[in-house]
Write a protein that holds these residues in place. Structure first.
Motif, PDB file in Angstrom:
ATOM      1  N   ILE A  10      39.205  47.458  37.978  1.00 42.26           N
ATOM      2  CA  ILE A  10      38.301  47.355  39.128  1.00 42.26           C
ATOM      3  C   ILE A  10      36.870  47.590  38.661  1.00 42.26           C
ATOM      4  O   ILE A  10      35.963  46.794  38.938  1.00 42.26           O
ATOM      5  CB  ILE A  10      38.681  48.386  40.226  1.00 42.26           C
ATOM      6  CG1 ILE A  10      40.095  48.132  40.719  1.00 42.26           C
ATOM      7  CG2 ILE A  10      37.681  48.351  41.386  1.00 42.26           C
ATOM      8  CD1 ILE A  10      40.646  49.197  41.637  1.00 42.26           C
ATOM      9  N   GLU A  11      36.675  48.703  37.903  1.00 37.89           N
ATOM     10  CA  GLU A  11      35.324  49.061  37.436  1.00 37.89           C
ATOM     11  C   GLU A  11      34.794  47.973  36.494  1.00 37.89           C
ATOM     12  O   GLU A  11      33.627  47.568  36.587  1.00 37.89           O
ATOM     13  CB  GLU A  11      35.360  50.391  36.648  1.00 37.89           C
ATOM     14  CG  GLU A  11      35.774  51.589  37.469  1.00 37.89           C
ATOM     15  CD  GLU A  11      34.639  52.134  38.319  1.00 37.89           C
ATOM     16  OE1 GLU A  11      33.487  51.717  38.091  1.00 37.89           O
ATOM     17  OE2 GLU A  11      34.921  52.936  39.230  1.00 37.89           O
ATOM     18  N   ILE A  12      35.663  47.506  35.594  1.00 42.01           N
ATOM     19  CA  ILE A  12      35.214  46.555  34.563  1.00 42.01           C
ATOM     20  C   ILE A  12      34.758  45.249  35.223  1.00 42.01           C
ATOM     21  O   ILE A  12      33.673  44.735  34.977  1.00 42.01           O
ATOM     22  CB  ILE A  12      36.346  46.296  33.529  1.00 42.01           C
ATOM     23  CG1 ILE A  12      36.652  47.599  32.781  1.00 42.01           C
ATOM     24  CG2 ILE A  12      35.986  45.180  32.555  1.00 42.01           C
ATOM     25  CD1 ILE A  12      37.925  47.582  31.965  1.00 42.01           C
ATOM     26  N   ILE A  13      35.604  44.734  36.109  1.00 39.21           N
ATOM     27  CA  ILE A  13      35.283  43.459  36.777  1.00 39.21           C
ATOM     28  C   ILE A  13      34.040  43.627  37.656  1.00 39.21           C
ATOM     29  O   ILE A  13      33.145  42.775  37.673  1.00 39.21           O
ATOM     30  CB  ILE A  13      36.469  43.000  37.670  1.00 39.21           C
ATOM     31  CG1 ILE A  13      37.751  42.914  36.868  1.00 39.21           C
ATOM     32  CG2 ILE A  13      36.155  41.726  38.428  1.00 39.21           C
ATOM     33  CD1 ILE A  13      38.052  41.640  36.210  1.00 39.21           C
ATOM     34  N   ALA A  14      33.978  44.762  38.376  1.00 42.52           N
ATOM     35  CA  ALA A  14      32.832  44.994  39.275  1.00 42.52           C
ATOM     36  C   ALA A  14      31.543  45.059  38.459  1.00 42.52           C
ATOM     37  O   ALA A  14      30.533  44.467  38.839  1.00 42.52           O
ATOM     38  CB  ALA A  14      33.039  46.279  40.068  1.00 42.52           C
ATOM     39  N   VAL A  38      38.534  36.692  40.131  1.00 43.99           N
ATOM     40  CA  VAL A  38      39.801  36.124  39.658  1.00 43.99           C
ATOM     41  C   VAL A  38      39.598  35.499  38.262  1.00 43.99           C
ATOM     42  O   VAL A  38      40.414  35.697  37.357  1.00 43.99           O
ATOM     43  CB  VAL A  38      40.349  35.081  40.669  1.00 43.99           C
ATOM     44  CG1 VAL A  38      41.522  34.307  40.097  1.00 43.99           C
ATOM     45  CG2 VAL A  38      40.743  35.773  41.967  1.00 43.99           C
ATOM     46  N   GLU A  39      38.478  34.760  38.097  1.00 45.41           N
ATOM     47  CA  GLU A  39      38.167  34.166  36.782  1.00 45.41           C
ATOM     48  C   GLU A  39      38.083  35.230  35.701  1.00 45.41           C
ATOM     49  O   GLU A  39      38.670  35.102  34.623  1.00 45.41           O
ATOM     50  CB  GLU A  39      36.785  33.481  36.844  1.00 45.41           C
ATOM     51  CG  GLU A  39      36.806  32.016  37.228  1.00 45.41           C
ATOM     52  CD  GLU A  39      35.374  31.499  37.420  1.00 45.41           C
ATOM     53  OE1 GLU A  39      35.231  30.635  38.290  1.00 45.41           O
ATOM     54  OE2 GLU A  39      34.442  31.977  36.738  1.00 45.41           O
ATOM     55  N   LEU A  40      37.337  36.311  36.028  1.00 42.53           N
ATOM     56  CA  LEU A  40      37.152  37.372  35.027  1.00 42.53           C
ATOM     57  C   LEU A  40      38.475  38.036  34.674  1.00 42.53           C
ATOM     58  O   LEU A  40      38.741  38.365  33.519  1.00 42.53           O
ATOM     59  CB  LEU A  40      36.152  38.415  35.547  1.00 42.53           C
ATOM     60  CG  LEU A  40      34.693  37.965  35.567  1.00 42.53           C
ATOM     61  CD1 LEU A  40      33.829  38.972  36.335  1.00 42.53           C
ATOM     62  CD2 LEU A  40      34.142  37.798  34.157  1.00 42.53           C
ATOM     63  N   MET A  41      39.326  38.200  35.686  1.00 44.47           N
ATOM     64  CA  MET A  41      40.632  38.819  35.422  1.00 44.47           C
ATOM     65  C   MET A  41      41.449  37.935  34.497  1.00 44.47           C
ATOM     66  O   MET A  41      42.099  38.417  33.561  1.00 44.47           O
ATOM     67  CB  MET A  41      41.387  39.050  36.738  1.00 44.47           C
ATOM     68  CG  MET A  41      40.997  40.370  37.376  1.00 44.47           C
ATOM     69  SD  MET A  41      41.411  40.501  39.104  1.00 44.47           S
ATOM     70  CE  MET A  41      43.115  40.137  39.169  1.00 44.47           C
ATOM     71  N   ALA A  42      41.375  36.600  34.731  1.00 45.40           N
ATOM     72  CA  ALA A  42      42.117  35.665  33.875  1.00 45.40           C
ATOM     73  C   ALA A  42      41.570  35.730  32.447  1.00 45.40           C
ATOM     74  O   ALA A  42      42.346  35.767  31.475  1.00 45.40           O
ATOM     75  CB  ALA A  42      42.008  34.253  34.435  1.00 45.40           C
ATOM     76  N   VAL A  83      38.790  44.557  44.158  1.00 51.40           N
ATOM     77  CA  VAL A  83      40.073  44.988  44.749  1.00 51.40           C
ATOM     78  C   VAL A  83      40.675  43.842  45.559  1.00 51.40           C
ATOM     79  O   VAL A  83      41.878  43.549  45.458  1.00 51.40           O
ATOM     80  CB  VAL A  83      39.871  46.252  45.636  1.00 51.40           C
ATOM     81  CG1 VAL A  83      41.139  46.580  46.415  1.00 51.40           C
ATOM     82  CG2 VAL A  83      39.451  47.435  44.781  1.00 51.40           C
ATOM     83  N   GLN A  84      39.829  43.151  46.329  1.00 50.32           N
ATOM     84  CA  GLN A  84      40.318  42.005  47.129  1.00 50.32           C
ATOM     85  C   GLN A  84      40.952  40.946  46.236  1.00 50.32           C
ATOM     86  O   GLN A  84      41.903  40.284  46.610  1.00 50.32           O
ATOM     87  CB  GLN A  84      39.149  41.335  47.846  1.00 50.32           C
ATOM     88  CG  GLN A  84      38.800  41.936  49.179  1.00 50.32           C
ATOM     89  CD  GLN A  84      37.564  41.247  49.734  1.00 50.32           C
ATOM     90  OE1 GLN A  84      37.486  40.032  49.778  1.00 50.32           O
ATOM     91  NE2 GLN A  84      36.580  42.036  50.130  1.00 50.32           N
ATOM     92  N   ALA A  85      40.386  40.803  45.011  1.00 49.97           N
ATOM     93  CA  ALA A  85      40.897  39.781  44.095  1.00 49.97           C
ATOM     94  C   ALA A  85      42.168  40.243  43.379  1.00 49.97           C
ATOM     95  O   ALA A  85      42.757  39.489  42.614  1.00 49.97           O
ATOM     96  CB  ALA A  85      39.821  39.433  43.071  1.00 49.97           C
ATOM     97  N   GLY A  86      42.550  41.491  43.614  1.00 49.57           N
ATOM     98  CA  GLY A  86      43.815  41.972  43.056  1.00 49.57           C
ATOM     99  C   GLY A  86      43.658  42.859  41.838  1.00 49.57           C
ATOM    100  O   GLY A  86      44.661  43.231  41.202  1.00 49.57           O
ATOM    101  N   ALA A  87      42.413  43.232  41.476  1.00 45.63           N
ATOM    102  CA  ALA A  87      42.228  44.098  40.310  1.00 45.63           C
ATOM    103  C   ALA A  87      42.801  45.487  40.611  1.00 45.63           C
ATOM    104  O   ALA A  87      42.764  45.950  41.743  1.00 45.63           O
ATOM    105  CB  ALA A  87      40.744  44.201  39.967  1.00 45.63           C
ATOM    106  N   LYS A  88      43.334  46.108  39.550  1.00 45.95           N
ATOM    107  CA  LYS A  88      43.929  47.441  39.735  1.00 45.95           C
ATOM    108  C   LYS A  88      43.334  48.395  38.701  1.00 45.95           C
ATOM    109  O   LYS A  88      42.840  47.971  37.644  1.00 45.95           O
ATOM    110  CB  LYS A  88      45.450  47.379  39.532  1.00 45.95           C
ATOM    111  CG  LYS A  88      46.159  46.476  40.530  1.00 45.95           C
ATOM    112  CD  LYS A  88      47.356  47.176  41.158  1.00 45.95           C
ATOM    113  CE  LYS A  88      47.738  46.586  42.482  1.00 45.95           C
ATOM    114  NZ  LYS A  88      47.907  45.140  42.545  1.00 45.95           N
ATOM    115  N   CYS A  89      43.394  49.670  38.982  1.00 49.67           N
ATOM    116  CA  CYS A  89      42.990  50.774  38.078  1.00 49.67           C
ATOM    117  C   CYS A  89      41.654  50.504  37.394  1.00 49.67           C
ATOM    118  O   CYS A  89      40.694  50.117  38.048  1.00 49.67           O
ATOM    119  CB  CYS A  89      44.089  51.042  37.045  1.00 49.67           C
ATOM    120  SG  CYS A  89      45.689  51.309  37.809  1.00 49.67           S
TER     121      CYS A  89
END
Ligand code: MEV
Length: 423
Positions: free
Chosen positions: A390-394, A409-413, A381-387
């Motif tokens: 959040i679960e996927i990145i975590a 942030v890397e994973l989101m990119a 969430v701190q890195a800006g993930a939404k909906c």
């Protein structure tokens, strides 16, 4: 009514609230109160110089059975894993009937400090000679409390040596019924001060409650079956962990901190004074002259783990924020308690359960795995993930054991790139 709501943790917050409302028979107004929370103008009347509100998550610990009653436990805490651990521990205690409690009743002490007395032992006896009169005077200050069966029940007087000379300290022993009692006992103590000065010829300074509420003790007990908690090795591990807290104050502090994770969360959720209960708990933990654990663990004849707790829990249902804070009022309704004593027994049971859950994790897989998945969500969430992201990145970060905002942030990119390739 059941506290065992299956899949509760998978629901959305609003769905959980509806499930709790069904179990606790909350009306639309109470549901709305939980959703809206404290309002600024209410807060402005509670304390001084208010500029806003500081919100803390309110969760529900499930699975508790206390004295044969199914109870859903509202817990206000910012700490991840606490509510999940309490629910888990309570589930493991269900097999043997849950938690069984007793208490000494809602009795507090107020102190009146008299100084400058040359013959302190004679002064002590003089105060005790006037005991009935003093008790009557104090009780006259709170006729309502007396009407409900409370009021001053006894007076004790101690002569305490100090480097500033002997002090004659009078204790008013007050049954506070459903109040936490600070206001009632402080008023009584203040009202007796002039008479104590007259009787002793000394000078009274402090007139205040003692938070070492050793006459307001609550006990709770639960049996955890060895097979239910991971086997005999886990039982032995918990016994060793508990023993370390008995003999080593460095461990006892963290052991008791784990207890207070549960205790303080319920104290706060019900609008009670967290600092009073914490001061009482830690002072009581050192009452034998060395800081020790508030819980004990033993193995019964069947090789199962028996956990017990004994601690002071000074909480009320009348006065303070409990009757003013809209969420606290609803929390009390969810708990279904009718007296402060009943509330204190629930709180001690949550403390025991929280401690058991922590020791079980520490004696087996450690606590970090459980902590990490929630921590990973916070970081996502701190890195800006939404909906859903959040679960996927975590989950990815927890699996990799690399939990940081940079990694999120890397994973989101990466995921963004993949999404672009697909479209
Ligand atoms: C963390 O908030 C609490 C624990 O450290 C308690 C304990 O060690 O018993 C897990």
């Amino acid at each position: 009514m059941t506290s065992r709501i299956s899949g509760f943790y998978k629901l959305a917050p609003s769905e959980r609230l509806i499930a709790v409302a069904e179990q606790a028979a909350l009306g639309p107004e109470e549901i709305a109160q939980v959703q809206t929370g404290l309002l600024l103008d209410q807060a402005d009347k509670m304390t001084e110089n208010v500029i806003g509100l500081f919100q803390v998550p309110l969760g529900i610990a499930t699975n508790f059975v206390i004295d044969g009653r199914e109870v859903l436990i509202p817990m206000a805490t910012e700490e991840p894993s606490v509510i999940a651990a309490a629910s888990n521990g309570a589930r493991m205690a269900r097999e043997t009937g849950g938690f069984f409690t007793s208490s000494t009743g809602p009795v507090m002490r107020a102190l009146i400090q008299a100084t400058g007395i040359g013959d302190p032992f004679a002064a002590r006896q003089a105060i005790l000679l006037h005991k009935d009169d003093l008790m009557r005077m104090a009780n006259d200050k709170d006729p309502m409390l007396v009407k409900y069966g409370g009021g001053v029940k006894d007076i004790e007087v101690y002569v305490i040596d100090s480097k500033m000379g002997p002090m004659v300290v009078t204790h008013l022993i007050v049954d506070c019924r459903d109040a936490m009692g600070a206001n009632a006992v402080n008023t009584m103590a203040e009202s007796l001060a002039p008479r104590i000065e007259q009787i002793t010829g000394g000078r009274v300074y402090l007139r205040i409650i003692s938070n070492l509420a050793d006459l307001r003790l609550v006990r709770s007990k639960a049996v955890f079956k060895a097979e239910e908690i991971g086997g005999h090795e886990v039982v032995d591990g918990i016994l060793l962990a508990a023993e370390l807290a008995e003999v080593d104050p460095y461990r006892a502090a963290t052991h008791n901190k784990g207890i207070m994770n549960g205790v303080t969360a319920v104290v706060l959720a019900t609008g009670n004074d967290t600092r009073a209960v914490e001061a009482g708990a830690h002072a009581f933990a050192s009452i034998a002259g060395r800081y020790k654990s508030l819980t004990r663990y033993e193995k019964n004849r069947d090789g199962d783990l028996v956990g017990t707790i004994e601690m002071p829990v000074a909480v009320g249902l009348v006065g303070g924020a409990t009757r003013v804070h809209p969420v606290a009022k609803t929390a009390v309704k969810i708990l279904g308690v009718k007296s402060a004593d009943e509330l204190s027994r629930i709180i001690a049971s949550v403390g025991l359960c929280q401690n058991f859950a922590a020791l079980r994790a520490l004696a087996s897989e450690g606590i970090q795995r459980g902590h990490m998945s929630l921590h990973a969500k916070n970081v996502a969430v701190q890195a800006g993930a939404k909906c859903d992201l959040i679960e996927i990145i975590a989950a990815r970060m927890a699996a990799e054991r690399r939990i940081s905002v940079d990694r999120a942030v890397e994973l989101m990119a990466e995921l963004d790139e993949k999404a672009k390739e697909i479209t």
